[in-house]
Scaffold this motif. Sequence first.
Motif, mmCIF file in Angstrom:
data_model
loop_
_atom_site.group_PDB
_atom_site.id
_atom_site.type_symbol
_atom_site.label_atom_id
_atom_site.label_comp_id
_atom_site.label_asym_id
_atom_site.label_seq_id
_atom_site.Cartn_x
_atom_site.Cartn_y
_atom_site.Cartn_z
ATOM 1 N N LYS A 194 0.793 -1.117 -0.097
ATOM 2 C CA LYS A 194 0.028 0.184 -0.074
ATOM 3 C C LYS A 194 0.711 1.165 0.060
ATOM 4 O O LYS A 194 2.182 1.191 0.109
ATOM 5 C CB LYS A 194 -0.850 -0.029 1.113
ATOM 6 N N PRO A 195 0.158 2.414 -0.419
ATOM 7 C CA PRO A 195 1.136 3.672 -0.257
ATOM 8 C C PRO A 195 1.473 4.033 1.084
ATOM 9 O O PRO A 195 0.650 3.560 2.163
ATOM 10 C CB PRO A 195 0.094 4.761 -0.950
ATOM 11 N N THR A 249 12.133 -3.581 -12.860
ATOM 12 C CA THR A 249 11.025 -3.394 -11.823
ATOM 13 C C THR A 249 11.239 -2.220 -11.151
ATOM 14 O O THR A 249 12.466 -1.699 -10.745
ATOM 15 C CB THR A 249 10.921 -4.583 -10.638
ATOM 16 N N GLY A 250 10.336 -1.365 -10.814
ATOM 17 C CA GLY A 250 10.333 0.012 -10.261
ATOM 18 C C GLY A 250 9.238 0.256 -9.313
ATOM 19 O O GLY A 250 8.349 0.080 -9.727
ATOM 20 N N VAL A 251 9.328 0.788 -8.070
ATOM 21 C CA VAL A 251 8.450 0.895 -7.119
ATOM 22 C C VAL A 251 9.027 2.580 -6.678
ATOM 23 O O VAL A 251 9.861 2.871 -6.259
ATOM 24 C CB VAL A 251 8.527 0.247 -5.955
ATOM 25 N N LEU A 252 7.847 3.455 -6.630
ATOM 26 C CA LEU A 252 7.941 4.694 -5.809
ATOM 27 C C LEU A 252 6.510 5.014 -5.094
ATOM 28 O O LEU A 252 5.498 5.108 -5.451
ATOM 29 C CB LEU A 252 8.088 5.788 -6.906
ATOM 30 N N SER A 253 6.960 5.265 -3.606
ATOM 31 C CA SER A 253 5.549 5.533 -2.947
ATOM 32 C C SER A 253 5.897 6.756 -1.821
ATOM 33 O O SER A 253 7.040 6.999 -1.714
ATOM 34 C CB SER A 253 5.318 4.179 -2.153
ATOM 35 N N GLY A 254 4.867 7.556 -1.662
ATOM 36 C CA GLY A 254 5.178 8.448 -0.721
ATOM 37 C C GLY A 254 3.712 9.283 -0.605
ATOM 38 O O GLY A 254 3.048 9.142 -1.387
ATOM 39 N N PRO A 255 3.981 10.381 0.288
ATOM 40 C CA PRO A 255 2.575 11.410 0.606
ATOM 41 C C PRO A 255 2.458 12.268 -0.707
ATOM 42 O O PRO A 255 3.607 12.736 -1.321
ATOM 43 C CB PRO A 255 2.930 12.190 1.644
ATOM 44 N N LEU A 300 -3.152 12.413 1.522
ATOM 45 C CA LEU A 300 -3.275 11.767 0.472
ATOM 46 C C LEU A 300 -1.838 11.211 0.071
ATOM 47 O O LEU A 300 -1.147 12.064 0.280
ATOM 48 C CB LEU A 300 -3.779 12.520 -0.735
ATOM 49 N N SER A 301 -1.806 9.948 -0.196
ATOM 50 C CA SER A 301 -0.759 9.234 -0.533
ATOM 51 C C SER A 301 -0.697 8.401 -1.904
ATOM 52 O O SER A 301 -1.813 8.098 -1.924
ATOM 53 C CB SER A 301 0.015 8.497 0.492
ATOM 54 N N GLY A 302 0.292 8.147 -2.441
ATOM 55 C CA GLY A 302 0.334 7.300 -3.682
ATOM 56 C C GLY A 302 1.462 6.417 -3.712
ATOM 57 O O GLY A 302 2.404 6.414 -3.298
ATOM 58 N N ARG A 303 1.106 5.201 -4.629
ATOM 59 C CA ARG A 303 2.012 4.480 -5.055
ATOM 60 C C ARG A 303 2.088 3.804 -6.528
ATOM 61 O O ARG A 303 0.989 3.710 -6.843
ATOM 62 C CB ARG A 303 2.075 3.147 -4.151
ATOM 63 N N GLN A 342 -1.890 3.377 -7.393
ATOM 64 C CA GLN A 342 -2.681 3.184 -6.211
ATOM 65 C C GLN A 342 -2.806 4.801 -5.284
ATOM 66 O O GLN A 342 -1.705 5.322 -5.389
ATOM 67 C CB GLN A 342 -2.260 2.237 -5.054
ATOM 68 N N LEU A 343 -3.730 5.087 -4.893
ATOM 69 C CA LEU A 343 -4.070 6.347 -4.154
ATOM 70 C C LEU A 343 -4.651 5.934 -2.734
ATOM 71 O O LEU A 343 -5.557 5.060 -2.502
ATOM 72 C CB LEU A 343 -4.840 7.102 -4.691
ATOM 73 N N SER A 344 -4.302 6.495 -1.475
ATOM 74 C CA SER A 344 -4.869 6.338 -0.477
ATOM 75 C C SER A 344 -5.285 7.375 0.103
ATOM 76 O O SER A 344 -4.246 8.479 0.600
ATOM 77 C CB SER A 344 -3.781 5.464 0.481
#
Length: 289
Positions: free
Chosen positions: A137-138, A160-166, A171-174, A206-208
């Motif tokens: 999750k974000p 493969t790449g992943v970036l997540s944060g506020p 609101l936070s995203g991934r 994803q958005l949280s």
Amino acid sequence: MAHQAGAQGLEEVVVTATKRAESMQDVPISMIAMSGQDIKDFGVTRGEEFSANMPAVSIKQNPIGNFIFIRGVGTPGSNQGIEQSVSLFHDGIYMGRSQLSRAPFMDLERVEVLKGPQSVLFGKNTIGGAIHVISAKPTDEVEGMISGLYGWEDGEQEITGVLSGPITDSLSGRIAYRGYELDGYLENELTGDDAPERDDKTLRLQLSWDATDNLNITGKWENSEFNQVQQTTQLSVIDPVGNGVGFSALNSALRSFVTGDTSPEKYDDKRAVINDGGATLGDAALFLD
């Protein structure tokens, strides 16, 4: 998802098999789980690789779909009109067809395997059990990861790449992406091409949103595309008398007709399979006449 219970103690694994977070030891269900970190450490990217590390779970790919079995219970055959006895879920969403199990095991929080019928919480179709894939999750803090793989001989490439944060205070995203290509490592003597050739791409957003102190709304969009040309299949027969495994006479005859090679077939880095609707077989029959 797990945290260390003590300096030398066992890990406490928190799962949501009963639609709420609780320790796996307290869940009244026969189940096993694997954390996202373990999936990453094992290099698992597909269902077949995941099942190799999970007892009583078998996921096998055929040219049309995947076979999923738990404790020997599952749905054989590749009829796309039949829902599977072992159901697959992605973040609580039911994936009703076996082909959907080809989605990569990418950027996951954990995978839960529930053994036996789960009709109360997961639906009437979970006769043989359920596999629940939960994506990461974000996060409230910025984190990211990028990894790559390159195989010189077979043209294997993976990124493969992943970036997540506020994004804002509430609101936070991934975002996660995986691309994989393979030129093939087996020579098909009938077509002259290498096999299996693969080209896979997956993108997940994803958005949280923390709407209130007690309400969180999460949205996910994911798109996957899988292309595979040829399989690692070779026609053969097993002698019931006990003389071992041999190649079918039809396959050997077609190989001889197409390539002109009359030497005996053998198990090596070559395959002799063609699927052209029987055109080659018809040409061979006309030639023999």
